[in-house]
Design a protein around this motif. Structure first.
Motif, PDB file in Angstrom:
ATOM      1  N   LEU A  32     -28.009 -21.491  27.587  1.00 20.02           N
ATOM      2  CA  LEU A  32     -26.890 -21.000  28.678  1.00 20.02           C
ATOM      3  C   LEU A  32     -25.389 -21.223  28.116  1.00 20.02           C
ATOM      4  O   LEU A  32     -24.537 -20.443  28.339  1.00 20.02           O
ATOM      5  CB  LEU A  32     -27.126 -21.683  29.952  1.00 20.02           C
ATOM      6  N   ARG A  42     -32.869 -27.468  38.002  1.00 18.46           N
ATOM      7  CA  ARG A  42     -32.464 -26.038  37.069  1.00 18.46           C
ATOM      8  C   ARG A  42     -31.266 -25.736  37.791  1.00 18.46           C
ATOM      9  O   ARG A  42     -30.090 -25.266  37.053  1.00 18.46           O
ATOM     10  CB  ARG A  42     -33.563 -25.145  37.468  1.00 18.46           C
ATOM     11  N   ALA A  63     -27.562 -25.416  35.708  1.00 18.13           N
ATOM     12  CA  ALA A  63     -26.840 -24.026  35.545  1.00 18.13           C
ATOM     13  C   ALA A  63     -25.510 -24.518  36.161  1.00 18.13           C
ATOM     14  O   ALA A  63     -24.659 -23.920  35.466  1.00 18.13           O
ATOM     15  CB  ALA A  63     -27.496 -23.226  36.614  1.00 18.13           C
ATOM     16  N   GLU A 113     -19.601 -20.675  39.138  1.00 14.92           N
ATOM     17  CA  GLU A 113     -20.628 -20.040  39.383  1.00 14.92           C
ATOM     18  C   GLU A 113     -21.001 -18.684  39.316  1.00 14.92           C
ATOM     19  O   GLU A 113     -21.748 -18.122  38.841  1.00 14.92           O
ATOM     20  CB  GLU A 113     -21.441 -20.506  40.860  1.00 14.92           C
ATOM     21  N   TRP A 116     -22.917 -16.047  37.033  1.00 11.71           N
ATOM     22  CA  TRP A 116     -23.839 -15.312  37.282  1.00 11.71           C
ATOM     23  C   TRP A 116     -23.405 -13.676  36.817  1.00 11.71           C
ATOM     24  O   TRP A 116     -24.351 -12.850  36.500  1.00 11.71           O
ATOM     25  CB  TRP A 116     -23.915 -14.949  38.861  1.00 11.71           C
ATOM     26  N   LEU A 157     -29.511 -15.413  36.960  1.00 12.98           N
ATOM     27  CA  LEU A 157     -29.363 -16.689  37.504  1.00 12.98           C
ATOM     28  C   LEU A 157     -29.036 -16.781  38.970  1.00 12.98           C
ATOM     29  O   LEU A 157     -29.174 -17.779  39.662  1.00 12.98           O
ATOM     30  CB  LEU A 157     -28.318 -17.384  36.729  1.00 12.98           C
ATOM     31  N   HIS A 158     -28.553 -15.903  39.550  1.00  8.46           N
ATOM     32  CA  HIS A 158     -28.119 -15.825  41.070  1.00  8.46           C
ATOM     33  C   HIS A 158     -29.005 -16.383  41.812  1.00  8.46           C
ATOM     34  O   HIS A 158     -28.892 -17.183  42.688  1.00  8.46           O
ATOM     35  CB  HIS A 158     -27.586 -14.487  41.576  1.00  8.46           C
ATOM     36  N   TRP A 177     -31.094 -18.677  41.108  1.00 11.09           N
ATOM     37  CA  TRP A 177     -31.357 -20.148  40.972  1.00 11.09           C
ATOM     38  C   TRP A 177     -30.502 -20.993  42.130  1.00 11.09           C
ATOM     39  O   TRP A 177     -30.874 -22.040  42.339  1.00 11.09           O
ATOM     40  CB  TRP A 177     -30.941 -20.524  39.620  1.00 11.09           C
TER      41      TRP A 177
END
Length: 111
Positions: A18, A55, A59, A94, A98, A104-105, A107
């Motif tokens: 990532l 996770r 992130a 964040e 995304w 990933l949203h 997550w």
């Protein structure tokens, strides 16, 4: 810890994918309940056994690595001002993550 995203080796690989840079993920020993990011080292609280939470913490840290400028001065801000600015910065990084990785949203969503 050998689950899909819970082992520190697996989390380091996920962070590398990532962030695009090596991120060392280790256990944060002691009473801490929040993740700590220093440079490219991420310390996750030991008591966080839920792989989804780990996770999401990872992130979030990667979002700061990719999209934040480190060590912005906070002089002149009162504690409430620091809290508001921090919350806005968290949401900003964040959102940018995304946009980088649309999948990933979920997550960050409560399950």
């Amino acid at each position: 810890m050998n689950d899909a995203y819970g082992g520190f080796g697996a989390l380091s690989l996920l962070a590398r994918g990532l962030a695009g840079v090596d991120v060392e993920v280790q256990a944060l020993t002691g009473a801490g309940t929040r993740a700590v990011l220093t440079g490219r080292k991420l310390l996750l609280p030991e008591g966080t056994g839920d792989p989804k939470l780990r996770r999401a913490m990872l992130a979030h840290a990667v979002a700061h690595l990719r999209h934040s400028r480190p060590a912005r001065p906070a002089h002149g801000l009162k504690p409430m001002g620091i809290a508001v600015v921090s919350a806005i910065e968290d949401a900003r990084v964040e959102r940018l993550l995304w946009l980088d990785f649309p999948g990933l949203h979920g997550w960050f969503a409560a399950s």
